[in-house]
Structures are given as structure tokens and as C-alpha cells.
Design a protein around this motif. Sequence first.
Motif, mmCIF file in Angstrom:
data_model
loop_
_atom_site.group_PDB
_atom_site.id
_atom_site.type_symbol
_atom_site.label_atom_id
_atom_site.label_comp_id
_atom_site.label_asym_id
_atom_site.label_seq_id
_atom_site.Cartn_x
_atom_site.Cartn_y
_atom_site.Cartn_z
ATOM 1 N N ALA A 226 0.875 -1.176 0.000
ATOM 2 C CA ALA A 226 0.000 0.000 0.000
ATOM 3 C C ALA A 226 0.911 1.224 0.000
ATOM 4 O O ALA A 226 1.890 1.276 0.745
ATOM 5 C CB ALA A 226 -0.900 0.004 1.231
ATOM 6 N N ALA A 227 0.600 2.205 -0.851
ATOM 7 C CA ALA A 227 1.452 3.392 -0.970
ATOM 8 C C ALA A 227 0.595 4.651 -1.019
ATOM 9 O O ALA A 227 -0.510 4.642 -1.579
ATOM 10 C CB ALA A 227 2.315 3.296 -2.228
ATOM 11 N N LEU A 228 1.130 5.721 -0.447
ATOM 12 C CA LEU A 228 0.518 7.051 -0.505
ATOM 13 C C LEU A 228 1.534 8.009 -1.107
ATOM 14 O O LEU A 228 2.746 7.822 -0.954
ATOM 15 C CB LEU A 228 0.152 7.539 0.898
ATOM 16 N N ASN A 229 1.045 9.071 -1.773
ATOM 17 C CA ASN A 229 1.946 10.108 -2.269
ATOM 18 C C ASN A 229 1.255 11.452 -2.220
ATOM 19 O O ASN A 229 0.029 11.537 -2.285
ATOM 20 C CB ASN A 229 2.433 9.792 -3.692
ATOM 21 N N GLN A 230 2.059 12.504 -2.086
ATOM 22 C CA GLN A 230 1.567 13.879 -2.116
ATOM 23 C C GLN A 230 2.556 14.704 -2.930
ATOM 24 O O GLN A 230 3.764 14.548 -2.776
ATOM 25 C CB GLN A 230 1.467 14.489 -0.714
ATOM 26 N N ARG A 231 2.029 15.588 -3.794
ATOM 27 C CA ARG A 231 2.843 16.527 -4.565
ATOM 28 C C ARG A 231 2.342 17.930 -4.247
ATOM 29 O O ARG A 231 1.203 18.264 -4.566
ATOM 30 C CB ARG A 231 2.720 16.248 -6.058
ATOM 31 N N ASN A 232 3.188 18.715 -3.602
ATOM 32 C CA ASN A 232 2.814 20.060 -3.175
ATOM 33 C C ASN A 232 3.711 21.077 -3.876
ATOM 34 O O ASN A 232 4.919 21.112 -3.636
ATOM 35 C CB ASN A 232 2.955 20.191 -1.655
ATOM 36 N N TYR A 233 3.106 21.909 -4.725
ATOM 37 C CA TYR A 233 3.845 22.906 -5.491
ATOM 38 C C TYR A 233 4.036 24.179 -4.670
ATOM 39 O O TYR A 233 3.166 24.568 -3.894
ATOM 40 C CB TYR A 233 3.122 23.201 -6.801
ATOM 41 N N ALA A 234 5.163 24.832 -4.874
ATOM 42 C CA ALA A 234 5.499 26.041 -4.128
ATOM 43 C C ALA A 234 4.605 27.211 -4.532
ATOM 44 O O ALA A 234 4.219 28.020 -3.686
ATOM 45 C CB ALA A 234 6.969 26.402 -4.329
ATOM 46 N N ASN A 235 4.270 27.326 -5.808
ATOM 47 C CA ASN A 235 3.438 28.430 -6.309
ATOM 48 C C ASN A 235 2.027 27.928 -6.577
ATOM 49 O O ASN A 235 1.800 27.207 -7.545
ATOM 50 C CB ASN A 235 4.038 29.017 -7.600
ATOM 51 N N ASN B 63 -3.893 25.128 -9.909
ATOM 52 C CA ASN B 63 -3.383 24.496 -8.702
ATOM 53 C C ASN B 63 -2.972 23.084 -9.105
ATOM 54 O O ASN B 63 -3.817 22.257 -9.409
ATOM 55 C CB ASN B 63 -4.465 24.459 -7.626
ATOM 56 N N ARG B 64 -1.680 22.804 -9.127
ATOM 57 C CA ARG B 64 -1.177 21.524 -9.621
ATOM 58 C C ARG B 64 -0.912 20.513 -8.510
ATOM 59 O O ARG B 64 -0.380 19.441 -8.765
ATOM 60 C CB ARG B 64 0.095 21.768 -10.435
ATOM 61 N N ASN B 65 -1.291 20.826 -7.267
ATOM 62 C CA ASN B 65 -1.094 19.877 -6.172
ATOM 63 C C ASN B 65 -1.908 18.617 -6.411
ATOM 64 O O ASN B 65 -2.980 18.658 -7.020
ATOM 65 C CB ASN B 65 -1.512 20.489 -4.839
ATOM 66 N N SER B 66 -1.411 17.493 -5.905
ATOM 67 C CA SER B 66 -2.157 16.242 -6.026
ATOM 68 C C SER B 66 -1.769 15.304 -4.892
ATOM 69 O O SER B 66 -0.745 15.478 -4.236
ATOM 70 C CB SER B 66 -1.887 15.559 -7.377
ATOM 71 N N SER B 67 -2.617 14.317 -4.684
ATOM 72 C CA SER B 67 -2.327 13.240 -3.737
ATOM 73 C C SER B 67 -2.900 11.958 -4.308
ATOM 74 O O SER B 67 -3.844 11.988 -5.098
ATOM 75 C CB SER B 67 -2.929 13.530 -2.357
ATOM 76 N N GLY B 68 -2.318 10.846 -3.934
ATOM 77 C CA GLY B 68 -2.790 9.587 -4.492
ATOM 78 C C GLY B 68 -2.428 8.406 -3.633
ATOM 79 O O GLY B 68 -1.762 8.528 -2.596
ATOM 80 N N TRP B 69 -2.872 7.245 -4.098
ATOM 81 C CA TRP B 69 -2.618 6.001 -3.394
ATOM 82 C C TRP B 69 -2.592 4.850 -4.394
ATOM 83 O O TRP B 69 -3.092 4.978 -5.510
ATOM 84 C CB TRP B 69 -3.662 5.745 -2.312
ATOM 85 N N SER B 70 -2.015 3.756 -3.975
ATOM 86 C CA SER B 70 -2.054 2.527 -4.768
ATOM 87 C C SER B 70 -2.052 1.335 -3.820
ATOM 88 O O SER B 70 -1.513 1.402 -2.716
ATOM 89 C CB SER B 70 -0.879 2.436 -5.740
ATOM 90 N N VAL B 71 -2.672 0.264 -4.275
ATOM 91 C CA VAL B 71 -2.670 -1.009 -3.562
ATOM 92 C C VAL B 71 -2.391 -2.078 -4.610
ATOM 93 O O VAL B 71 -3.082 -2.147 -5.625
ATOM 94 C CB VAL B 71 -4.026 -1.281 -2.873
ATOM 95 N N VAL B 72 -1.358 -2.878 -4.372
ATOM 96 C CA VAL B 72 -1.007 -3.936 -5.309
ATOM 97 C C VAL B 72 -0.643 -5.198 -4.535
ATOM 98 O O VAL B 72 -0.299 -5.148 -3.359
ATOM 99 C CB VAL B 72 0.165 -3.545 -6.248
ATOM 100 N N ALA B 73 -0.717 -6.326 -5.226
ATOM 101 C CA ALA B 73 -0.295 -7.616 -4.688
ATOM 102 C C ALA B 73 0.530 -8.308 -5.763
ATOM 103 O O ALA B 73 0.337 -8.072 -6.959
ATOM 104 C CB ALA B 73 -1.501 -8.460 -4.300
ATOM 105 N N GLY B 74 1.448 -9.144 -5.320
ATOM 106 C CA GLY B 74 2.301 -9.775 -6.303
ATOM 107 C C GLY B 74 2.957 -11.041 -5.812
ATOM 108 O O GLY B 74 2.747 -11.496 -4.693
ATOM 109 N N LEU B 75 3.784 -11.589 -6.705
ATOM 110 C CA LEU B 75 4.543 -12.797 -6.457
ATOM 111 C C LEU B 75 6.003 -12.503 -6.763
ATOM 112 O O LEU B 75 6.316 -11.948 -7.825
ATOM 113 C CB LEU B 75 4.047 -13.938 -7.355
ATOM 114 N N ALA B 76 6.892 -12.859 -5.843
ATOM 115 C CA ALA B 76 8.331 -12.685 -6.034
ATOM 116 C C ALA B 76 8.982 -14.062 -6.058
ATOM 117 O O ALA B 76 8.672 -14.928 -5.235
ATOM 118 C CB ALA B 76 8.922 -11.852 -4.895
ATOM 119 N N VAL B 77 9.897 -14.255 -7.026
ATOM 120 C CA VAL B 77 10.601 -15.526 -7.171
ATOM 121 C C VAL B 77 12.097 -15.245 -7.222
ATOM 122 O O VAL B 77 12.541 -14.394 -7.992
ATOM 123 C CB VAL B 77 10.157 -16.268 -8.457
ATOM 124 N N ASP B 78 12.848 -15.946 -6.384
ATOM 125 C CA ASP B 78 14.312 -15.838 -6.375
ATOM 126 C C ASP B 78 14.867 -17.100 -7.023
ATOM 127 O O ASP B 78 14.641 -18.204 -6.550
ATOM 128 C CB ASP B 78 14.817 -15.709 -4.939
#
Length: 176
Positions: A92-101, A109-124
Amino acid sequence: RLDHAADRLQVAGGATQPTRYNQSIASVGYFQQFNRLSVRLDGELDNYTYDNNGLGPAQGVMLNSDRDRLELYQVLRLNYEFSPGYEVWSRAALNQRNYANVPDSSGFNRNSSGWSVVAGLAVDFGGITSAEIFAGYVQQNYQGFQTLSAPTFGLTANWNPLPELRIKPFVRRTVE
């Protein structure tokens, strides 16, 4: 970790010289393993500061300071090793982009915020080669603009044939 990437260059459309900017990065992470279960928590802060570009005597100056921003990322990842070399995981991930101007010189207003949820398989595959495949959902909320949301997916690999050489190909669908 604190990095300074000064004077990185990229060419803006129509510019007679590359766009100069400074990027400061701070990252922190925590990892804990409990037998077959592991938890990783990461945070990152990216600060971008752009120099204005001269487009030439007739065109004036490009106001790159509208691109100055602070980006924040927070990620929680849980792994479960169900067999040696095989893990299922979720992130699970969150992000925020806050512009100075705000608003910028065009009135947006170019500010944004978002999220993602993913599941996966890892193989070594024995320590030299590993791969991950994942799928999930991503959403980015832009202030004053349409919210973008879509399925996301990807495939990453890691090939480390020599201690000095690491090759990391990837394919990933993202919202930028």
C-alpha cells in the motif's frame, strides 16, 4: 540517506538551453522479519527547485519556478515466504505533490495526492536472478482537475551476474 543532485539537465520544449534544477532527496526505511513474514516501511521526500530558462531574445523567459515542488511518498509492504525462494506480497502506498506556487502563473493548482494497492509474487532463482509480477489499483487526485484511477500492473527483474553489475529491467503501468 540524504542526496543532493545539483544541476541535472533536461531540455524544455523550444528552449535554447537545458533546464537546470536541483533535487534534494531524503529517504528512511524500516525492515523487520518474523520467520516467514516480513514487513517493510519506507518514506521518501523529494524537493525540486528549478531555474528559469531564457528562450532567446524574442521569446523572453520560461518561468520554471512554477515546477518547484515537494513530493512525499510512504509505502508499507508485507511479504510472506510460502516456499524457499517464493513470496507473495502486498503493498500500500501514498503520495503527495505540493507545489510552491499555488496557483501557478497560468492560474492552475497543480497539487495532487494519491494512493495505490497492489499484490504480487516474487521468485528468487538462486540469488543471481529474481523477478516479481504484480497487479493492483492506483488513483491520483488532482486539485481542480479530474481524478485519475486505473488498474496497475508490472513485471520487474533483477539480474546480478557480477558483484559490480546489476541489471534491473521493468515494465510498469503508472499514473504520473
